[in-house]
Write an enzyme that holds these catalytic residues in place. Sequence first.
Site, PDB file in Angstrom:
ATOM      1  N   ASP A  74      53.006  33.260  11.306  1.00  6.62           N
ATOM      2  CA  ASP A  74      51.753  33.362  10.547  1.00  6.62           C
ATOM      3  C   ASP A  74      50.705  34.141  11.340  1.00  6.62           C
ATOM      4  O   ASP A  74      49.547  33.729  11.445  1.00  6.62           O
ATOM      5  CB  ASP A  74      51.219  31.977  10.182  1.00  6.62           C
ATOM      6  N   GLY A 125      40.805  24.082   6.200  1.00  7.02           N
ATOM      7  CA  GLY A 125      41.965  24.793   5.689  1.00  7.02           C
ATOM      8  C   GLY A 125      42.928  23.849   5.010  1.00  7.02           C
ATOM      9  O   GLY A 125      42.621  22.682   4.774  1.00  7.02           O
ATOM     10  N   THR A 126      44.110  24.348   4.702  1.00  6.38           N
ATOM     11  CA  THR A 126      45.128  23.540   4.040  1.00  6.38           C
ATOM     12  C   THR A 126      45.486  22.327   4.880  1.00  6.38           C
ATOM     13  O   THR A 126      45.729  21.242   4.347  1.00  6.38           O
ATOM     14  CB  THR A 126      46.394  24.390   3.811  1.00  6.38           C
ATOM     15  N   PHE A 127      45.509  22.489   6.192  1.00  2.07           N
ATOM     16  CA  PHE A 127      45.921  21.440   7.116  1.00  2.07           C
ATOM     17  C   PHE A 127      44.896  20.321   7.242  1.00  2.07           C
ATOM     18  O   PHE A 127      45.234  19.182   7.535  1.00  2.07           O
ATOM     19  CB  PHE A 127      46.146  22.048   8.504  1.00  2.07           C
ATOM     20  N   GLY A 128      43.598  20.639   7.090  1.00  3.69           N
ATOM     21  CA  GLY A 128      42.535  19.665   7.335  1.00  3.69           C
ATOM     22  C   GLY A 128      41.247  20.367   7.713  1.00  3.69           C
ATOM     23  O   GLY A 128      40.887  21.396   7.123  1.00  3.69           O
ATOM     24  N   GLN A 129      40.555  19.836   8.728  1.00  2.00           N
ATOM     25  CA  GLN A 129      39.268  20.375   9.137  1.00  2.00           C
ATOM     26  C   GLN A 129      39.240  20.583  10.653  1.00  2.00           C
ATOM     27  O   GLN A 129      39.996  19.952  11.389  1.00  2.00           O
ATOM     28  CB  GLN A 129      38.147  19.399   8.755  1.00  2.00           C
ATOM     29  N   VAL A 130      38.339  21.478  11.088  1.00  2.09           N
ATOM     30  CA  VAL A 130      38.113  21.685  12.512  1.00  2.09           C
ATOM     31  C   VAL A 130      36.642  21.389  12.795  1.00  2.09           C
ATOM     32  O   VAL A 130      35.756  21.887  12.103  1.00  2.09           O
ATOM     33  CB  VAL A 130      38.447  23.125  12.938  1.00  2.09           C
ATOM     34  N   LYS A 139      40.996  19.616  15.726  1.00  3.79           N
ATOM     35  CA  LYS A 139      41.621  19.800  14.419  1.00  3.79           C
ATOM     36  C   LYS A 139      41.959  18.419  13.872  1.00  3.79           C
ATOM     37  O   LYS A 139      42.789  17.705  14.432  1.00  3.79           O
ATOM     38  CB  LYS A 139      42.883  20.654  14.593  1.00  3.79           C
ATOM     39  N   MET A 149      33.358  23.309  11.952  1.00  4.73           N
ATOM     40  CA  MET A 149      33.645  24.708  12.235  1.00  4.73           C
ATOM     41  C   MET A 149      34.433  25.378  11.125  1.00  4.73           C
ATOM     42  O   MET A 149      34.333  26.592  10.937  1.00  4.73           O
ATOM     43  CB  MET A 149      34.419  24.822  13.549  1.00  4.73           C
TER      44      MET A 149
END
Length: 433
Positions: free
Chosen positions: A219, A103-108, A123, A100
């Site tokens: 944010d 991002g900076t954090f990882g993937q969805v 996530k 989906m």
Amino acid sequence: METQWISDFAHPGVDKRPRKRPRLNWDVPPPLPPPKALQMIYCSQEIANGTITNHFMPAVYYTGVPRNISPPWRPDDKDGHYVFAIGENLTPRYRILSKMGEGTFGQVVECWDLETKETVAIKIVRSLQKYREAAMIEIDVLQKLAKHDFTGTRCVQIRNWFDYRNHICIVFEKLGPSLYDFLRKNSYRSFPIDLVRELGRQILESVAFMHDLRLIHTDLKPENILLVSSDCIRVPDYKVLSRSAKGGSFFKNLPKSSAIKLIDFGSTTFEHQDHSYVVSTRHYRAPEVILGLGWNYPCDLWSVGCILVELCSGEALFQTHENLEHLAMMEKVLGPLPQHMVIRADRRAEKYFRRGMRLDWPEGATSRESMRAVWKLPRLQNLVMQHVDHSAGDLIDLLQGLFRYDPNERMKAREALRHPFFTKDHRRYGYLN
């Protein structure tokens, strides 16, 4: 998304207005092929053999219904992202249907929950320690929100979480596209003012709910606000019809339901935590953050003001990439910064002012393009009246309260909800929920 530490830099030569930022794509993915010929596709920036790619890459084919077995062990890519294949299982309980976003954090990823028989969003956080620690803080926030959100209507609901192959995985309810992606799909055409009113009311209710729990989101932005449903309706675009835009579509899509929820609590902080570092995505960042004055609940309300303008106009209010230009844009739209805030600015922000008093603009501009970008911005009142027909006066007054420079004077979330923009009888216009 993690807290952003951003340094100043000049505009690149290819930077053309309006500036649109790369965002996550939360659009509804196409359906999977039938199970008998399911194509497995590796999803990552780097495949295990070292070949770097930014696209889906055909890998393995198999027939029959997948069994609930663990996929083969693969090393993470160079950035610590989990490497997976469509159709594989993420633990025996979740089957991966599609990617989906990233991002900076990882993937969805979108997954089918084999236990509850429902579609969920998971996530998958990068395996680096700092992201794992941030994920555990986010889980703590999500559980606190879920405990008090009895109706489940304000913030995205956490379903579950687990640690899989050194990746923290957070399971969420599946929602629709973000407000940003909806705008993007409509070529950044604005929402009707009555829809903006419904969306704004829900955003403020969610922010007030968080603030009551002594939580600060930090944010808030259109891509962190998701529509609950992906359904939409097609309506005539009267603004295009009135000016007969060349090559423009005379229709645009609107959400069938205005129901929304907040997401992404990776940067959310508790009231007692340190509030001296830089927070918020650039375009939605409050002046006290830029000036290094410390921040608290009011920084969320500044972001809400920026979001409301963007929903009305279709474009971000402050399309900027560096602090001095950002402050100059604020002064162009809202008037001069108060002297008591300028005097208290920290050492890093002193360079933005001449003799410690007046903003160093346009003398300190990095380019003529930057000067033009600030010069062409209208005052807040004029900007709203360009895009809003009825309710413009009430919206301007609300925005002036949300955009007060001094955070101590800025309108609070519950105060904003009592504003005439929301409380007046608007039934003769209305928007179908």
